[in-house]
Design a protein around this motif. Structure first.
Motif, PDB file in Angstrom:
ATOM      1  N   UNK A   4      54.214 -17.396  53.232  1.00 48.64           N
ATOM      2  CA  UNK A   4      54.389 -17.049  52.001  1.00 48.64           C
ATOM      3  C   UNK A   4      52.954 -16.215  51.654  1.00 48.64           C
ATOM      4  N   UNK A   5      53.215 -14.890  51.318  1.00 50.75           N
ATOM      5  CA  UNK A   5      51.922 -14.336  51.076  1.00 50.75           C
ATOM      6  C   UNK A   5      51.924 -13.838  49.568  1.00 50.75           C
ATOM      7  N   UNK A   6      50.746 -14.244  48.888  1.00 48.78           N
ATOM      8  CA  UNK A   6      50.460 -14.096  47.372  1.00 48.78           C
ATOM      9  C   UNK A   6      49.550 -12.994  47.466  1.00 48.78           C
ATOM     10  N   UNK A   7      49.906 -11.797  46.504  1.00 49.05           N
ATOM     11  CA  UNK A   7      48.793 -10.802  46.280  1.00 49.05           C
ATOM     12  C   UNK A   7      47.935 -11.474  44.931  1.00 49.05           C
ATOM     13  N   UNK A   8      46.708 -11.441  44.900  1.00 48.36           N
ATOM     14  CA  UNK A   8      46.122 -11.821  43.949  1.00 48.36           C
ATOM     15  C   UNK A   8      45.757 -10.455  43.258  1.00 48.36           C
ATOM     16  N   UNK A   9      46.013 -10.239  42.209  1.00 44.50           N
ATOM     17  CA  UNK A   9      45.893  -8.857  41.277  1.00 44.50           C
ATOM     18  C   UNK A   9      44.629  -9.026  40.476  1.00 44.50           C
ATOM     19  N   UNK A  25      52.695  -2.611  36.781  1.00 42.42           N
ATOM     20  CA  UNK A  25      53.894  -2.211  37.352  1.00 42.42           C
ATOM     21  C   UNK A  25      53.661  -1.664  38.695  1.00 42.42           C
ATOM     22  N   UNK A  26      52.391  -0.755  38.795  1.00 43.40           N
ATOM     23  CA  UNK A  26      51.942  -0.079  39.914  1.00 43.40           C
ATOM     24  C   UNK A  26      51.327  -1.066  40.722  1.00 43.40           C
ATOM     25  N   UNK A  27      50.661  -2.057  40.269  1.00 40.29           N
ATOM     26  CA  UNK A  27      50.086  -3.303  41.177  1.00 40.29           C
ATOM     27  C   UNK A  27      51.169  -4.071  42.035  1.00 40.29           C
ATOM     28  N   UNK A  28      52.143  -3.982  41.263  1.00 41.51           N
ATOM     29  CA  UNK A  28      53.291  -4.772  42.023  1.00 41.51           C
ATOM     30  C   UNK A  28      53.777  -4.212  43.384  1.00 41.51           C
ATOM     31  N   UNK A  29      53.874  -2.697  42.947  1.00 44.57           N
ATOM     32  CA  UNK A  29      54.216  -1.924  43.901  1.00 44.57           C
ATOM     33  C   UNK A  29      53.329  -1.703  45.155  1.00 44.57           C
ATOM     34  N   UNK A  30      51.982  -1.888  44.800  1.00 40.84           N
ATOM     35  CA  UNK A  30      50.959  -1.899  45.986  1.00 40.84           C
ATOM     36  C   UNK A  30      51.002  -3.163  46.601  1.00 40.84           C
ATOM     37  N   UNK A  31      51.273  -4.379  45.806  1.00 38.89           N
ATOM     38  CA  UNK A  31      51.574  -5.756  46.482  1.00 38.89           C
ATOM     39  C   UNK A  31      52.645  -5.857  47.544  1.00 38.89           C
ATOM     40  N   UNK A  66      58.219  -5.850  27.630  1.00 39.82           N
ATOM     41  CA  UNK A  66      57.028  -5.796  28.500  1.00 39.82           C
ATOM     42  C   UNK A  66      57.493  -7.050  29.770  1.00 39.82           C
ATOM     43  N   UNK A  67      58.071  -8.170  29.296  1.00 40.20           N
ATOM     44  CA  UNK A  67      58.611  -9.097  30.381  1.00 40.20           C
ATOM     45  C   UNK A  67      59.851  -8.585  30.985  1.00 40.20           C
ATOM     46  N   UNK A  68      60.596  -8.040  30.359  1.00 38.15           N
ATOM     47  CA  UNK A  68      61.866  -7.594  31.054  1.00 38.15           C
ATOM     48  C   UNK A  68      61.653  -6.225  32.034  1.00 38.15           C
ATOM     49  N   UNK A  69      60.627  -5.652  31.724  1.00 39.02           N
ATOM     50  CA  UNK A  69      60.188  -4.514  32.605  1.00 39.02           C
ATOM     51  C   UNK A  69      59.657  -5.065  34.197  1.00 39.02           C
ATOM     52  N   UNK A  70      58.980  -6.202  33.970  1.00 37.69           N
ATOM     53  CA  UNK A  70      58.764  -7.007  35.219  1.00 37.69           C
ATOM     54  C   UNK A  70      59.879  -7.542  36.186  1.00 37.69           C
ATOM     55  N   UNK A  71      60.781  -8.085  34.989  1.00 36.71           N
ATOM     56  CA  UNK A  71      62.055  -8.321  35.649  1.00 36.71           C
ATOM     57  C   UNK A  71      62.732  -7.495  36.517  1.00 36.71           C
ATOM     58  N   UNK A  72      62.881  -6.347  35.891  1.00 36.58           N
ATOM     59  CA  UNK A  72      63.420  -5.104  36.574  1.00 36.58           C
ATOM     60  C   UNK A  72      62.642  -4.695  37.761  1.00 36.58           C
ATOM     61  N   UNK A  73      61.203  -4.836  37.736  1.00 40.15           N
ATOM     62  CA  UNK A  73      60.446  -4.210  38.849  1.00 40.15           C
ATOM     63  C   UNK A  73      60.569  -5.155  39.964  1.00 40.15           C
ATOM     64  N   UNK A  74      60.506  -6.670  39.735  1.00 36.72           N
ATOM     65  CA  UNK A  74      60.830  -7.423  40.762  1.00 36.72           C
ATOM     66  C   UNK A  74      62.141  -7.239  41.444  1.00 36.72           C
ATOM     67  N   UNK A  75      63.264  -6.973  40.697  1.00 31.97           N
ATOM     68  CA  UNK A  75      64.390  -6.709  41.486  1.00 31.97           C
ATOM     69  C   UNK A  75      64.366  -5.566  42.021  1.00 31.97           C
ATOM     70  N   UNK A  76      63.994  -4.558  41.499  1.00 31.33           N
ATOM     71  CA  UNK A  76      63.833  -3.200  42.205  1.00 31.33           C
ATOM     72  C   UNK A  76      63.071  -3.420  43.543  1.00 31.33           C
ATOM     73  N   UNK A  77      61.857  -3.922  43.470  1.00 29.36           N
ATOM     74  CA  UNK A  77      60.851  -4.015  44.860  1.00 29.36           C
ATOM     75  C   UNK A  77      61.401  -5.181  45.800  1.00 29.36           C
ATOM     76  N   UNK A  79      60.647  -8.476  45.135  1.00 28.10           N
ATOM     77  CA  UNK A  79      59.164  -9.355  45.129  1.00 28.10           C
ATOM     78  C   UNK A  79      59.217 -10.175  44.041  1.00 28.10           C
ATOM     79  N   UNK A  80      58.709 -11.334  44.288  1.00 23.98           N
ATOM     80  CA  UNK A  80      58.418 -12.376  43.081  1.00 23.98           C
ATOM     81  C   UNK A  80      57.288 -11.938  42.424  1.00 23.98           C
ATOM     82  N   UNK A  81      57.236 -12.111  40.782  1.00 16.60           N
ATOM     83  CA  UNK A  81      56.069 -11.633  40.102  1.00 16.60           C
ATOM     84  C   UNK A  81      55.793 -12.785  39.279  1.00 16.60           C
ATOM     85  N   UNK A  82      54.580 -13.349  39.237  1.00 10.92           N
ATOM     86  CA  UNK A  82      54.129 -14.228  38.118  1.00 10.92           C
ATOM     87  C   UNK A  82      53.042 -13.802  37.217  1.00 10.92           C
TER      88      UNK A  82
END
Length: 269
Positions: A4-9, A25-31, A66-77, A79-82
Motif C-alpha cells: 500500500x503506497x501513500x503519496x505525501x503531498x 487535483x493536479x497533485x493527485x494526478x501526479x500521485x 471542493x469535496x465533490x471535485x476530489x470525489x470525482x477525481x478519485x473515481x476518475x483516477x 486512487x484513494x484521496x485523504x
C-alpha cells in the motif's frame, strides 16, 4: 505481496481557494502516475491552514464543490484521496479529513479531537473539537487495508493512536501543519514521538506537512516496527511511502506490543 503506497503531498498552499483546489487535483494526478494508492494532504488544505479564514464563512460540508471535485477525481483516477478542509460543526468550524475511496465514496469524515485551543495567537481556539476517532476498510485493486486518521496535535497524545489501534487500524494517516523540528534541526523530538506511535501500537504511520517557509516540511512515514520509511526535506515535494501489509499483519500477530498484554483494569487515575 500486498503493498500500500501513500503519496505525501508536501505542497505549499496557493493564494486562493480555487487555486488550492486545482493544485490539489493536479497533485493527485501526479500521485497516481507515480503508483500511489492514496494521496494524503497536509492539514486544512482548502484554506491552506490560514488563521484569517478559519471561520464559519469559509467552512464547508461534504456536499461542497471542493469535496465533490476530489470525489470525482478519485473515481476518475482510481486512487484513494485523504482530503483535508475546514468543516462545519454544530455551531463552530471543525478541522477535518475525509477519506475517499477509489470509487469516489467517502468512507469517513473525521474532525480533529485535540484542537490547539491553547494558542492565544491562533484561531483553532475558535474551532469545535471532534469527539471520536474514525477507521475504515479501504479496498483497492482487490486488496484491503484498515486505515485510521488523526490530525496534527492529535499525534502528541498517545491515546489517539492507541484508540485507532484498538479499532483495528493497520495504518494511521496524519495531516499536519506545524514544525516537526521544534526548535532547530538538532531537535527531532516530534519526529521521534511520531515514530513511537508506530512502534508502540504496531501500526504503520504516515504524516504530510506543509513545506518551508510555511512550516518546515519533514513529512514522514514509519513502518510497523518503527523503522523509517521516509523523512522528507523542507521543500515542496510529493513523496511516496510504501507499506508491506503482510509484514504489518505478521508483526501484529507475532509481536508483544499494541493491545497484546494491556491491563486496562489497572489504568486508574
Amino acid at each position: 505481496m500486498p503493498h500500500f503506497t501513500i503519496a505525501l503531498l508536501q505542497l505549499m498552499p496557493a493564494k486562493t481557494f480555487a487555486e488550492n483546489l486545482n493544485k490539489g487535483l493536479r497533485a493527485c494526478e501526479q500521485a497516481k502516475a507515480r503508483g500511489a494508492d492514496l494521496a494524503l494532504f497536509p492539514e486544512m488544505w482548502n484554506i491552506g491552514y490560514d488563521f484569517d479564514h478559519m471561520d464559519l464563512e469559509h467552512a464547508i460540508t461534504l456536499e461542497d464543490n471542493f469535496i465533490q471535485a476530489f470525489c470525482t477525481q478519485a473515481r476518475k483516477l482510481e486512487i484513494a484521496i485523504a482530503i483535508t478542509f475546514l468543516g462545519k460543526g454544530t455551531s463552530k468550524p471543525t478541522n477535518n479529513i475525509a477519506l475517499i475511496n477509489a470509487q469516489g465514496e467517502i468512507l469517513f469524515n473525521y474532525a480533529k479531537v485535540h484542537i490547539c485551543s491553547f494558542d492565544p495567537d491562533g484561531s483553532e481556539r475558535n474551532l469545535e473539537a471532534g469527539n471520536s476517532f474514525k477507521t475504515a476498510e479501504l479496498h483497492y485493486e482487490g486488496k484491503m487495508v484498515k486505515v485510521g486518521a488523526m490530525i496534527c496535535f492529535d499525534r502528541e497524545f498517545p491515546e489517539s493512536a492507541r484508540t485507532l489501534m484498538l479499532q483495528g487500524a493497520e495504518i494511521i494517516i496524519t495531516p499536519n501543519a506545524c514544525f516537526m523540528y521544534y526548535d532547530s534541526l538538532l531537535d527531532d523530538v516530534r519526529i521521534g514521538q511520531f515514530r513511537a506511535r508506530a512502534f508502540e501500537n504496531m501500526v504503520g504511520v504516515a504524516l504530510t506537512n506543509y513545506p518551508s517557509p510555511k512550516n518546515d516540511g519533514h513529512s514522514c512515514a514509519f513502518d510497523v516496527d518503527g523503522k523509517r520509511l521516509i523523512i522528507a526535506g523542507e521543500h515542496e515535494d510529493i513523496l511516496l511511502a510504501t507499506f508491506d501489509l503482510e509484514k504489518i499483519r505478521i508483526w501484529q500477530h507475532n509481536e508483544v506490543w499494541g493491545s497484546k498484554f494491556r491491563r486496562p483494569e489497572c489504568y486508574k487515575v
